[in-house]
Design a protein around this motif. Structure first.
Motif, PDB file in Angstrom:
ATOM      1  N   ALA A   1       0.781  -1.124   0.132  1.00 56.70           N
ATOM      2  CA  ALA A   1      -0.039  -0.104   0.016  1.00 56.70           C
ATOM      3  C   ALA A   1       0.863   1.197   0.016  1.00 56.70           C
ATOM      4  CB  ALA A   1      -0.773   0.030   1.145  1.00 56.70           C
ATOM      5  N   ALA A   2       1.860   1.189   0.735  1.00 55.73           N
ATOM      6  CA  ALA A   2       2.812   2.425   0.735  1.00 55.73           C
ATOM      7  C   ALA A   2       3.421   2.686  -0.447  1.00 55.73           C
ATOM      8  CB  ALA A   2       3.945   2.103   1.846  1.00 55.73           C
ATOM      9  N   THR A   3       3.542   1.679  -1.214  1.00 57.36           N
ATOM     10  CA  THR A   3       4.344   1.784  -2.796  1.00 57.36           C
ATOM     11  C   THR A   3       3.151   1.970  -3.838  1.00 57.36           C
ATOM     12  OG1 THR A   3       4.815  -0.197  -2.765  1.00 57.36           O
ATOM     13  CG2 THR A   3       6.280   1.124  -1.972  1.00 57.36           C
ATOM     14  N   HIS A   4       2.066   1.554  -3.560  1.00 54.17           N
ATOM     15  CA  HIS A   4       0.888   1.222  -4.673  1.00 54.17           C
ATOM     16  C   HIS A   4      -0.273   1.936  -4.459  1.00 54.17           C
ATOM     17  CE1 HIS A   4       3.588  -2.186  -5.439  1.00 54.17           C
ATOM     18  NE2 HIS A   4       3.047  -2.415  -6.453  1.00 54.17           N
ATOM     19  N   ALA A   5      -0.460   2.696  -3.519  1.00 54.97           N
ATOM     20  CA  ALA A   5      -1.741   3.405  -3.232  1.00 54.97           C
ATOM     21  C   ALA A   5      -2.078   4.625  -4.072  1.00 54.97           C
ATOM     22  CB  ALA A   5      -1.851   3.760  -1.712  1.00 54.97           C
ATOM     23  N   THR A   6      -3.076   4.487  -4.565  1.00 53.21           N
ATOM     24  CA  THR A   6      -3.484   5.646  -5.573  1.00 53.21           C
ATOM     25  C   THR A   6      -4.041   6.857  -4.740  1.00 53.21           C
ATOM     26  OG1 THR A   6      -5.568   5.113  -5.958  1.00 53.21           O
ATOM     27  CG2 THR A   6      -4.038   4.005  -7.488  1.00 53.21           C
ATOM     28  N   ALA A   7      -4.283   8.073  -5.615  1.00 53.37           N
ATOM     29  CA  ALA A   7      -4.738   9.233  -4.905  1.00 53.37           C
ATOM     30  C   ALA A   7      -6.318   8.740  -4.289  1.00 53.37           C
ATOM     31  CB  ALA A   7      -4.915  10.414  -5.571  1.00 53.37           C
ATOM     32  N   GLU A   8      -7.073   8.084  -5.197  1.00 52.04           N
ATOM     33  CA  GLU A   8      -8.409   7.440  -4.831  1.00 52.04           C
ATOM     34  C   GLU A   8      -8.486   6.813  -3.585  1.00 52.04           C
ATOM     35  OE1 GLU A   8     -12.102   4.947  -6.785  1.00 52.04           O
ATOM     36  OE2 GLU A   8     -10.273   5.663  -7.968  1.00 52.04           O
TER      37      GLU A   8
ATOM     38  N   GLU B   1      -0.859   8.142   7.175  1.00 49.35           N
ATOM     39  CA  GLU B   1       0.422   8.987   7.083  1.00 49.35           C
ATOM     40  C   GLU B   1       1.326   8.452   6.582  1.00 49.35           C
ATOM     41  OE1 GLU B   1       0.044  12.393   6.967  1.00 49.35           O
ATOM     42  OE2 GLU B   1      -1.812  11.681   7.252  1.00 49.35           O
ATOM     43  N   TYR B   2       1.765   7.001   7.217  1.00 45.43           N
ATOM     44  CA  TYR B   2       2.953   6.468   6.819  1.00 45.43           C
ATOM     45  C   TYR B   2       2.591   5.768   5.151  1.00 45.43           C
ATOM     46  CZ  TYR B   2       4.931   6.768  11.475  1.00 45.43           C
ATOM     47  OH  TYR B   2       5.453   7.155  12.467  1.00 45.43           O
ATOM     48  N   ILE B   3       1.475   5.300   5.071  1.00 48.11           N
ATOM     49  CA  ILE B   3       1.040   4.889   3.625  1.00 48.11           C
ATOM     50  C   ILE B   3       1.186   6.230   2.721  1.00 48.11           C
ATOM     51  CG2 ILE B   3      -0.680   4.191   2.221  1.00 48.11           C
ATOM     52  CD1 ILE B   3      -1.730   2.399   4.541  1.00 48.11           C
ATOM     53  N   ARG B   4       0.722   7.293   2.898  1.00 49.29           N
ATOM     54  CA  ARG B   4       0.827   8.600   2.248  1.00 49.29           C
ATOM     55  C   ARG B   4       2.402   8.984   1.978  1.00 49.29           C
ATOM     56  NH1 ARG B   4      -3.681  11.960   1.947  1.00 49.29           N
ATOM     57  NH2 ARG B   4      -4.003  11.384   4.144  1.00 49.29           N
ATOM     58  N   SER B   5       2.893   8.797   3.025  1.00 45.91           N
ATOM     59  CA  SER B   5       4.319   9.366   2.827  1.00 45.91           C
ATOM     60  C   SER B   5       5.096   8.200   1.920  1.00 45.91           C
ATOM     61  CB  SER B   5       4.949   9.657   3.936  1.00 45.91           C
ATOM     62  OG  SER B   5       5.052   8.266   4.913  1.00 45.91           O
ATOM     63  N   GLY B   6       4.752   7.212   2.039  1.00 39.57           N
ATOM     64  CA  GLY B   6       5.578   5.894   1.195  1.00 39.57           C
ATOM     65  C   GLY B   6       6.562   5.414   2.166  1.00 39.57           C
ATOM     66  N   ASP B   7       6.601   5.729   3.530  1.00 46.17           N
ATOM     67  CA  ASP B   7       7.703   5.204   4.452  1.00 46.17           C
ATOM     68  C   ASP B   7       7.506   3.682   4.801  1.00 46.17           C
ATOM     69  OD1 ASP B   7       9.236   4.711   6.680  1.00 46.17           O
ATOM     70  OD2 ASP B   7       9.443   6.868   7.056  1.00 46.17           O
ATOM     71  N   VAL B   8       7.685   2.675   4.100  1.00 49.31           N
ATOM     72  CA  VAL B   8       7.488   1.476   4.378  1.00 49.31           C
ATOM     73  C   VAL B   8       7.908   1.089   5.601  1.00 49.31           C
ATOM     74  CG1 VAL B   8       8.118  -0.822   3.691  1.00 49.31           C
ATOM     75  CG2 VAL B   8       7.707   0.757   1.813  1.00 49.31           C
ATOM     76  N   ALA B   9       9.160   1.254   6.088  1.00 50.61           N
ATOM     77  CA  ALA B   9       9.551   0.730   7.462  1.00 50.61           C
ATOM     78  C   ALA B   9       8.860   1.177   8.530  1.00 50.61           C
ATOM     79  CB  ALA B   9      11.276   1.037   7.572  1.00 50.61           C
ATOM     80  N   LYS B  10       8.437   2.362   8.531  1.00 47.65           N
ATOM     81  CA  LYS B  10       7.697   2.937   9.586  1.00 47.65           C
ATOM     82  C   LYS B  10       6.168   2.254   9.542  1.00 47.65           C
ATOM     83  CE  LYS B  10      10.105   7.339  10.635  1.00 47.65           C
ATOM     84  NZ  LYS B  10      10.049   8.754  10.755  1.00 47.65           N
ATOM     85  N   ALA B  11       5.725   2.353   8.252  1.00 47.73           N
ATOM     86  CA  ALA B  11       4.340   1.674   8.127  1.00 47.73           C
ATOM     87  C   ALA B  11       4.236   0.220   8.601  1.00 47.73           C
ATOM     88  CB  ALA B  11       3.761   1.849   6.475  1.00 47.73           C
ATOM     89  N   VAL B  12       5.419  -0.552   8.161  1.00 51.60           N
ATOM     90  CA  VAL B  12       5.398  -1.960   8.843  1.00 51.60           C
ATOM     91  C   VAL B  12       5.476  -2.076  10.573  1.00 51.60           C
ATOM     92  CG1 VAL B  12       6.833  -4.046   8.714  1.00 51.60           C
ATOM     93  CG2 VAL B  12       6.123  -3.020   6.669  1.00 51.60           C
ATOM     94  N   ALA B  13       6.239  -1.200  10.889  1.00 53.91           N
ATOM     95  CA  ALA B  13       6.638  -1.089  12.257  1.00 53.91           C
ATOM     96  C   ALA B  13       5.127  -0.738  12.926  1.00 53.91           C
ATOM     97  CB  ALA B  13       7.584  -0.182  12.897  1.00 53.91           C
TER      98      ALA B  13
END
Length: 244
Positions: free
Chosen positions: A104-111, A193-205
């Motif tokens: 999601a952090a790397t594939h999420a669209t604006a929608e 916010e972590y998904i939106r920023s694309g921060d995979v490491a923080k999103a996973v944690a």
């Protein structure tokens, strides 16, 4: 003549087991049927104004979904989930959602992001209304959105195999843990916010901490004797030591 059961919505089209499945499932989630309650075919058929055949088929499907259990000479009832069930579901959920939020952090669209934001606004409204039941359903809806944003159909299918049991557990948590109303929006906002920023490491944690916190609070809803000496989620999800 039997009086209609409050909160138990009739099937829209008699004879369709899918309609009956949805009616029974929603009645379980709405608390019309409690954990352990017997699900009598004849009574449900009467309430929904259908024959017993679709009800029987629906109960089989709900058993496969994990919401219904069957016992010899007792028939079907709403499933009672043990602490062991909780551990299995949470470890599987953690594995699935770790992968889901990575994608999601790397594939999420604006929608996708707008949809997740919309769910959080709905969660805020539920908190303002002190509606724990609605908040819990929105909690699951938010996680549905993470899987949608992951763009991986088989991953979503895997989530759907445990989704109903997770919702049943979360409804238990909401009823037993009064802190749920105070933490739910903040936790899900951080995930977004972590998904939106694309921060995979923080999103996973964050998703792993989120699942662990839910597990810890749910364990506390069981009698002490049932959870004595039970492993923590960290114990179960920690990497195995390499063989010497």
């Amino acid at each position: 003549m039997t009086t209609a059961m409050p909160g138990f919505r009739p099937a829209k089209r008699a004879g369709l087991s899918e309609e009956v499945v949805e009616s029974i499932r929603q009645a379980i989630f709405d608390g019309v049927f409690k954990v352990g309650d017997r699900l009598g075919e004849a009574e449900i058929a009467h309430q929904l104004d259908v024959s017993r055949g679709p009800v029987r088929e629906a109960l089989v499907l709900l058993r496969q979904e994990g919401l219904v259990s069957t016992e010899l000479h007792r028939g079907a009832s709403v499933v009672k989930l043990s602490v062991s069930d909780l551990l299995e579901l949470t470890t599987l959920r953690t594995t699935l959602e770790t992968f889901a939020i990575e994608r999601a952090a790397t594939h999420a669209t604006a929608e996708d992001l707008a949809q997740l934001e919309s769910v959080i606004r709905e969660m805020e409204a539920a908190v303002a209304a002190n509606d724990e039941h609605r908040l819990t359903q929105l909690d699951i809806k938010f996680h549905d959105g993470i899987y949608q944003a992951a763009k991986h159909d088989r991953l979503t299918n895997a989530w759907n195999t445990i989704r109903s049991q997770m919702l049943l557990f979360l409804l238990t948590r909401a009823a037993a843990n009064r802190d749920y109303l105070t933490i739910a929006v903040a936790e899900h906002t951080q995930l977004l916010e972590y998904i939106r920023s694309g921060d995979v490491a923080k999103a996973v944690a964050e998703i792993r901490a989120h699942a662990s916190g839910a597990y810890d609070r749910l364990v506390l809803t069981y009698p002490i004797a049932d959870r004595a000496n039970f492993p923590t989620l960290t114990d179960e999800t920690a990497p195995s030591s390499p063989a010497q």
